[in-house]
Enzyme design. Structure first.
Site, mmCIF file in Angstrom:
data_model
loop_
_atom_site.group_PDB
_atom_site.id
_atom_site.type_symbol
_atom_site.label_atom_id
_atom_site.label_comp_id
_atom_site.label_asym_id
_atom_site.label_seq_id
_atom_site.Cartn_x
_atom_site.Cartn_y
_atom_site.Cartn_z
ATOM 1 N N CYS A 75 17.799 -11.157 2.931
ATOM 2 C CA CYS A 75 17.604 -12.315 2.061
ATOM 3 C C CYS A 75 17.824 -13.568 2.895
ATOM 4 C CB CYS A 75 18.616 -12.248 0.919
ATOM 5 S SG CYS A 75 18.643 -13.722 -0.112
ATOM 6 N N CYS A 189 11.343 -16.224 2.518
ATOM 7 C CA CYS A 189 12.033 -15.522 1.437
ATOM 8 C C CYS A 189 11.464 -14.122 1.477
ATOM 9 C CB CYS A 189 11.743 -16.177 0.087
ATOM 10 S SG CYS A 189 12.320 -15.182 -1.313
HETATM 11 N N1 DGL Z 1 14.841 -12.627 -1.421
HETATM 12 C C1 DGL Z 1 15.691 -13.772 -1.373
HETATM 13 C C2 DGL Z 1 15.444 -14.587 -0.094
HETATM 14 O O1 DGL Z 1 14.950 -14.079 0.891
HETATM 15 C C3 DGL Z 1 15.632 -14.737 -2.511
HETATM 16 C C4 DGL Z 1 15.526 -14.288 -3.888
HETATM 17 C C5 DGL Z 1 16.507 -14.995 -4.774
HETATM 18 O O2 DGL Z 1 16.400 -16.220 -5.005
HETATM 19 O O3 DGL Z 1 17.410 -14.290 -5.210
HETATM 20 O O4 DGL Z 1 15.783 -15.746 -0.041
#
Ligand code: DGL
Length: 266
Positions: A75, A189
């Site tokens: 993430c 993301c």
């Molecule tokens: N998958 C997460 C990232 O790479 C973000 C998703 C979320 O906002 O929880 O930032």
């Protein structure tokens, strides 16, 4: 360390699967646990303090329970906010996911790079540093597109989403000055690579998309290259929070294409 000690991969939701997939490819024998902090979804709209406390606490508790050999924060939001802090409090190696600005800067021909991330990620000093170190002679146009997280979640569950839905979320980047010169977009993301087909329809055929999943898998392979892997059980997913049967069914639909047939509640 036991040979069946897993690699733990954490995100809020399906974004982490884009990283898991590359780790499965690079290390097919490695036992994996996919952890989705559904109760914390989305991280992208939370404060830095909330994200840091949550991720450090959760990874600490999960490390106690599952004894992973390594944890990957799949993430960008959590990594750009809390990677340093989590490394200080956990004893195992932690691999983070940070915006792929460095490879994007080597790929761009026009010198204009778009960056799509959550609101949390695009404002981080970590991203300022990546820009200063690797793209100071380029124009980096950052755009927060938190709505893409839900769209990626829906698409991964097999629910219909439209290109127009995606377009609305990225209109700020499309309309930015110099946007017509963008030839490279950083998907900052982990959810966003799931929408690459829709983004390609919006930005046209001359734009390349870059994200960190393959690089993360290579890094994990490097850090574990002298280790032995042995599966003593099938890989599985764990999720935080309470879920009714319909929600559990949706999670199964999202995870099972990645070989994660069992979803446990943490
Ligand atoms: N998958 C997460 C990232 O790479 C973000 C998703 C979320 O906002 O929880 O930032």
């Amino acid at each position: 360390m036991e040979n069946d000690a897993p690699i733990l991969i954490l995100d809020t939701g399906v974004g982490g699967l884009t990283v898991l997939e590359e780790v499965q490819r690079a290390l097919p024998d490695a036992p994996l646990i996919f952890a989705a902090d559904r109760a914390g979804l989305p991280y992208g709209t939370k404060t830095e303090a909330e994200v840091a406390a949550r991720v450090a606490g959760l990874l600490g508790r999960m490390s106690e329970r599952y004894q992973p050999r390594l944890a990957c924060i799949a993430c960008n939001t959590a990594s750009t906010i809390a990677l340093g802090m989590v490394r200080e409090v956990l004893e195992i190696p932690i691999v983070g996911t940070v915006p792929a600005i460095k490879p994007a800067a080597t790929m761009t021909k026009t010198g204009v790079i778009g960056l799509l991330g959550t609101a949390g990620t695009v404002r981080q000093p970590y991203v300022d540093r990546l820009e200063a170190d690797f793209a100071s002679d380029k124009r980096l146009i950052r755009h927060p597109a938190p709505g893409l997280v839900d769209l990626a979640e829906a698409k991964a569950a097999g629910e219909p989403i439209s290109v127009d839905d995606v377009k609305q979320e990225v209109s700020g980047l499309l309309d930015a000055p110099d946007a017509n010169e963008i030839d490279t977009i950083v998907l900052a993301c982990t959810h966003f690579p799931l929408l690459e087909a829709e983004l390609a329809q919006i930005f046209g055929p001359n734009v390349n998309y870059v994200h960190g999943a393959k690089g993360i898998a290579r890094r994990i392979a490097f850090l574990t290259e002298d280790q032995t892997f042995e599966r003593s059980q099938k890989d599985f997913a764990v999720v935080t929070g309470k879920h009714n049967p319909a929600q559990m069914e949706r999670l199964s639909r999202q995870f099972s294409p990645y070989g994660l047939d069992e979803v446990r509640v943490f």
